[in-house]
Design an enzyme around this catalytic site. Structure first.
Site, PDB file in Angstrom:
ATOM      1  N   GLY A  11       0.819  -1.219   0.000  1.00 19.05           N
ATOM      2  CA  GLY A  11       0.000   0.000   0.000  1.00 19.05           C
ATOM      3  C   GLY A  11       0.847   1.261   0.000  1.00 19.05           C
ATOM      4  O   GLY A  11       0.452   2.278   0.552  1.00 19.05           O
ATOM      5  N   HIS A  12       2.017   1.198  -0.655  1.00 15.89           N
ATOM      6  CA  HIS A  12       2.951   2.342  -0.568  1.00 15.89           C
ATOM      7  C   HIS A  12       2.472   3.569  -1.356  1.00 15.89           C
ATOM      8  O   HIS A  12       3.096   4.614  -1.285  1.00 15.89           O
ATOM      9  CB  HIS A  12       4.347   1.926  -1.044  1.00 15.89           C
ATOM     10  CG  HIS A  12       4.471   1.850  -2.530  1.00 15.89           C
ATOM     11  ND1 HIS A  12       3.988   0.795  -3.254  1.00 15.89           N
ATOM     12  CD2 HIS A  12       4.984   2.718  -3.433  1.00 15.89           C
ATOM     13  CE1 HIS A  12       4.216   1.007  -4.536  1.00 15.89           C
ATOM     14  NE2 HIS A  12       4.817   2.159  -4.675  1.00 15.89           N
ATOM     15  N   GLY A  14      -0.609   4.773  -0.928  1.00 15.41           N
ATOM     16  CA  GLY A  14      -1.658   5.411  -0.125  1.00 15.41           C
ATOM     17  C   GLY A  14      -1.079   6.366   0.909  1.00 15.41           C
ATOM     18  O   GLY A  14       0.147   6.526   1.029  1.00 15.41           O
ATOM     19  N   SER A 108      -7.810  -0.013  12.952  1.00 14.02           N
ATOM     20  CA  SER A 108      -8.417   1.316  12.923  1.00 14.02           C
ATOM     21  C   SER A 108      -9.183   1.529  14.224  1.00 14.02           C
ATOM     22  O   SER A 108      -9.679   0.569  14.821  1.00 14.02           O
ATOM     23  CB  SER A 108      -9.382   1.371  11.751  1.00 14.02           C
ATOM     24  OG  SER A 108     -10.301   2.430  11.925  1.00 14.02           O
ATOM     25  N   SER A 109      -9.313   2.798  14.634  1.00 16.74           N
ATOM     26  CA  SER A 109     -10.060   3.052  15.874  1.00 16.74           C
ATOM     27  C   SER A 109     -11.554   2.753  15.697  1.00 16.74           C
ATOM     28  O   SER A 109     -12.276   2.626  16.678  1.00 16.74           O
ATOM     29  CB  SER A 109      -9.862   4.498  16.339  1.00 16.74           C
ATOM     30  OG  SER A 109     -10.335   5.411  15.382  1.00 16.74           O
ATOM     31  N   CYS A 110     -12.019   2.605  14.441  1.00 12.83           N
ATOM     32  CA  CYS A 110     -13.455   2.362  14.232  1.00 12.83           C
ATOM     33  C   CYS A 110     -13.847   0.905  14.490  1.00 12.83           C
ATOM     34  O   CYS A 110     -15.007   0.544  14.379  1.00 12.83           O
ATOM     35  CB  CYS A 110     -13.883   2.781  12.838  1.00 12.83           C
ATOM     36  SG  CYS A 110     -13.342   1.640  11.588  1.00 12.83           S
ATOM     37  N   TYR A 137     -16.454  -2.696   7.139  1.00 16.81           N
ATOM     38  CA  TYR A 137     -15.020  -2.384   7.181  1.00 16.81           C
ATOM     39  C   TYR A 137     -14.433  -2.831   8.527  1.00 16.81           C
ATOM     40  O   TYR A 137     -13.379  -3.468   8.586  1.00 16.81           O
ATOM     41  CB  TYR A 137     -14.828  -0.873   7.001  1.00 16.81           C
ATOM     42  CG  TYR A 137     -13.419  -0.384   7.177  1.00 16.81           C
ATOM     43  CD1 TYR A 137     -12.489  -0.498   6.152  1.00 16.81           C
ATOM     44  CD2 TYR A 137     -13.009   0.210   8.374  1.00 16.81           C
ATOM     45  CE1 TYR A 137     -11.190  -0.041   6.316  1.00 16.81           C
ATOM     46  CE2 TYR A 137     -11.709   0.668   8.544  1.00 16.81           C
ATOM     47  CZ  TYR A 137     -10.800   0.538   7.510  1.00 16.81           C
ATOM     48  OH  TYR A 137      -9.517   0.994   7.675  1.00 16.81           O
ATOM     49  N   LYS A 141     -11.451  -5.581   9.468  1.00 13.85           N
ATOM     50  CA  LYS A 141     -10.249  -5.236  10.228  1.00 13.85           C
ATOM     51  C   LYS A 141     -10.124  -6.104  11.494  1.00 13.85           C
ATOM     52  O   LYS A 141      -9.025  -6.524  11.862  1.00 13.85           O
ATOM     53  CB  LYS A 141     -10.269  -3.748  10.612  1.00 13.85           C
ATOM     54  CG  LYS A 141      -9.972  -2.823   9.435  1.00 13.85           C
ATOM     55  CD  LYS A 141      -8.507  -2.930   9.040  1.00 13.85           C
ATOM     56  CE  LYS A 141      -8.123  -2.040   7.887  1.00 13.85           C
ATOM     57  NZ  LYS A 141      -6.732  -2.224   7.446  1.00 13.85           N
ATOM     58  N   PRO A 164      -4.763   2.855  14.655  1.00 11.36           N
ATOM     59  CA  PRO A 164      -4.602   4.304  14.571  1.00 11.36           C
ATOM     60  C   PRO A 164      -5.925   5.054  14.734  1.00 11.36           C
ATOM     61  O   PRO A 164      -6.981   4.545  14.360  1.00 11.36           O
ATOM     62  CB  PRO A 164      -4.050   4.543  13.168  1.00 11.36           C
ATOM     63  CG  PRO A 164      -4.158   3.262  12.437  1.00 11.36           C
ATOM     64  CD  PRO A 164      -4.694   2.203  13.343  1.00 11.36           C
ATOM     65  N   HIS A 180     -12.322  11.202   4.027  1.00 18.04           N
ATOM     66  CA  HIS A 180     -12.622  11.409   5.442  1.00 18.04           C
ATOM     67  C   HIS A 180     -12.821  12.909   5.692  1.00 18.04           C
ATOM     68  O   HIS A 180     -12.494  13.742   4.855  1.00 18.04           O
ATOM     69  CB  HIS A 180     -11.476  10.876   6.314  1.00 18.04           C
ATOM     70  CG  HIS A 180     -11.436   9.390   6.360  1.00 18.04           C
ATOM     71  ND1 HIS A 180     -10.541   8.655   5.632  1.00 18.04           N
ATOM     72  CD2 HIS A 180     -12.197   8.500   7.024  1.00 18.04           C
ATOM     73  CE1 HIS A 180     -10.748   7.373   5.862  1.00 18.04           C
ATOM     74  NE2 HIS A 180     -11.746   7.248   6.705  1.00 18.04           N
TER      75      HIS A 180
HETATM   76  P1  GDP Z   1     -15.754   8.358  10.686  1.00 25.90           P
HETATM   77  O1  GDP Z   1     -14.788   8.742  11.749  1.00 25.90           O
HETATM   78  O2  GDP Z   1     -15.679   6.905  10.321  1.00 25.90           O
HETATM   79  O3  GDP Z   1     -17.165   8.771  11.034  1.00 25.90           O
HETATM   80  O4  GDP Z   1     -15.295   9.057   9.345  1.00 25.90           O
HETATM   81  P2  GDP Z   1     -15.396  10.483   8.607  1.00 25.90           P
HETATM   82  O5  GDP Z   1     -14.067  11.128   8.686  1.00 25.90           O
HETATM   83  O6  GDP Z   1     -15.940  10.228   7.234  1.00 25.90           O
HETATM   84  O7  GDP Z   1     -16.497  11.349   9.381  1.00 25.90           O
HETATM   85  C1  GDP Z   1     -16.261  11.913  10.644  1.00 25.90           C
HETATM   86  C2  GDP Z   1     -17.382  12.847  11.033  1.00 25.90           C
HETATM   87  O8  GDP Z   1     -17.298  14.036  10.244  1.00 25.90           O
HETATM   88  C3  GDP Z   1     -18.820  12.317  10.825  1.00 25.90           C
HETATM   89  O9  GDP Z   1     -19.607  12.773  11.914  1.00 25.90           O
HETATM   90  C4  GDP Z   1     -19.233  13.012   9.538  1.00 25.90           C
HETATM   91  O10 GDP Z   1     -20.643  13.160   9.419  1.00 25.90           O
HETATM   92  C5  GDP Z   1     -18.560  14.376   9.726  1.00 25.90           C
HETATM   93  N1  GDP Z   1     -18.409  15.157   8.477  1.00 25.90           N
HETATM   94  C6  GDP Z   1     -18.760  16.454   8.319  1.00 25.90           C
HETATM   95  N2  GDP Z   1     -18.550  16.865   7.075  1.00 25.90           N
HETATM   96  C7  GDP Z   1     -18.014  15.813   6.410  1.00 25.90           C
HETATM   97  C8  GDP Z   1     -17.553  15.622   5.067  1.00 25.90           C
HETATM   98  O11 GDP Z   1     -17.610  16.498   4.224  1.00 25.90           O
HETATM   99  N3  GDP Z   1     -17.049  14.385   4.758  1.00 25.90           N
HETATM  100  C9  GDP Z   1     -16.956  13.399   5.681  1.00 25.90           C
HETATM  101  N4  GDP Z   1     -16.414  12.226   5.318  1.00 25.90           N
HETATM  102  N5  GDP Z   1     -17.403  13.532   6.953  1.00 25.90           N
HETATM  103  C10 GDP Z   1     -17.915  14.727   7.313  1.00 25.90           C
END
Ligand code: GDP
Length: 314
Positions: A11-12, A14, A108-110, A137, A141, A164, A180
């Site tokens: 995955g180098h 990414g 992942s922390s999720c 996902y 993991k 992470p 994200h």
């Molecule tokens: P998560 O940590 O798995 O929920 O990943 P995300 O980084 O996609 O989202 C984090 C939080 O940011 C969630 O509450 C989203 O609803 C919020 N968020 C706000 N605006 C955005 C956006 O434009 N894109 C994404 N991906 N998340 C957003």
């Protein structure tokens, strides 16, 4: 790892893999094995087996994965569970069969329960229901972690797993819909500034809390762990601080210099209410985060604008 060790960074291309690769090179590791995505499909078992038989890596950083933000996870749940199960199964099993000395798997922390007590200790894994927006996902993991632990137990391998926090940094995916939150919002605020738009939409209520970690801090941590840590216990890697999405959006607005308003699109999901990792374990091993969120966002924005300018000219 000695400086001549044969190190494969899966995955180098990414965010995580490219940063680990840069750190390894800076530290004098020159025997890196890097295989572009279009010449080795990690979802294909035969190809991965042949690659390991031929290259015989000694160390593997398994940073290859299908990743994305909350919308991408909701829209492509099958791709997220299938690709991640395939990639990690192929790489972990080939690492065992071809005598890899040590492998580091990125979780992942999720993967922790949606309502885990905060800050989340490593022992919370599998103690409750997962967050539905990224459950496929997370299940993949978790399977990767369990696979590393099972191989260690049955075959005596040295496979380690790290968790992470939400990562960001130069080289991230800045797609407006699929990225994200920090990368997507950075892009959106940037466009709004360029086009003089009056407001920018932030998804959800702005209330969820996330812990953001700069990918350079992560790379330093995983290289340290590859050198000094062995064991089946998973290890959290985070910045130790969380902030609300509303606060993160405000900070981004300032860093980018956007003067319009922030509005909340509550038709979009919030996801898990809070994700803050307990990082005492990795701190005790001699690592700590050094990049503040503000510094990290400023340098990432600099990278993004240069990249954006270059690509706008293409
Ligand atoms: P998560 O940590 O798995 O929920 O990943 P995300 O980084 O996609 O989202 C984090 C939080 O940011 C969630 O509450 C989203 O609803 C919020 N968020 C706000 N605006 C955005 C956006 O434009 N894109 C994404 N991906 N998340 C957003």
């Amino acid at each position: 790892m000695d400086k001549e060790a044969r190190i494969y960074v899966a995955g180098h291309e990414g965010l995580v893999g490219s940063t680990i690769t840069r750190h390894l090179r800076e530290q004098g590791f020159n025997n890196l094995i890097l295989k572009p995505r279009d010449s080795l499909d990690l979802c294909r078992q035969e190809s991965v087996k042949n690659f390991f038989a031929f290259e015989k890596p000694e160390y593997v950083f398994l940073a290859a994965a299908r990743v994305g933000g909350i919308a991408a996870n909701q829209q492509h749940p099958a791709d997220f569970i299938r690709d991640n199960l395939q990639i990690q199964t192929n790489v972990i099993d080939s690492a065992y069969r071809h005598g890899v000395k040590k492998l580091l798997f990125l979780g992942s922390s999720c993967i922790y329960p949606r309502l885990a007590s905060q800050p989340i200790h490593e022992e919370c894994l599998m103690g409750g229901y997962l967050e539905s927006t990224n459950e496929p996902y997370a299940v993949a993991k978790i399977a990767g972690i369990k696979m590393c632990q099972a191989y260690n137990r049955q075959y005596g391998t040295d496979f380690i797993c790290v968790m992470p926090a939400n990562l960001y940094g130069p080289g991230d995916n800045f797609d407006l819909e699929n990225a994200h939150v920090l990368a997507a919002l950075m892009h959106r605020f940037h466009l709004a500034k360029l086009n003089g738009e009056k407001e920018v939409a932030v998804w959800g209520t702005g209330k969820p809390r996330r812990e953001f970690l700069h990918v350079d801090d992560l790379a330093a941590a995983v290289i340290l762990l590859m050198n000094i840590y062995s064991g089946s216990e998973i290890i959290n890697i985070g910045s130790g601080k969380d902030i609300s999405i509303a606060e993160a959006a405000q900070l981004l607005k300032e860093v980018i210099g956007y003067s319009g308003a922030i509005v909340y699109d509550t038709a979009k999901p919030d996801g898990t209410p809070q994700k803050l990792l307990d990082i005492n374990k990795i701190k005790a091993l001699g690592w700590q985060p050094v990049i503040t969120l503000e510094e990290g966002l400023r340098s990432t924005y600099k990278w993004f604008t240069e990249y954006y300018r270059r690509h706008a000219r293409d």
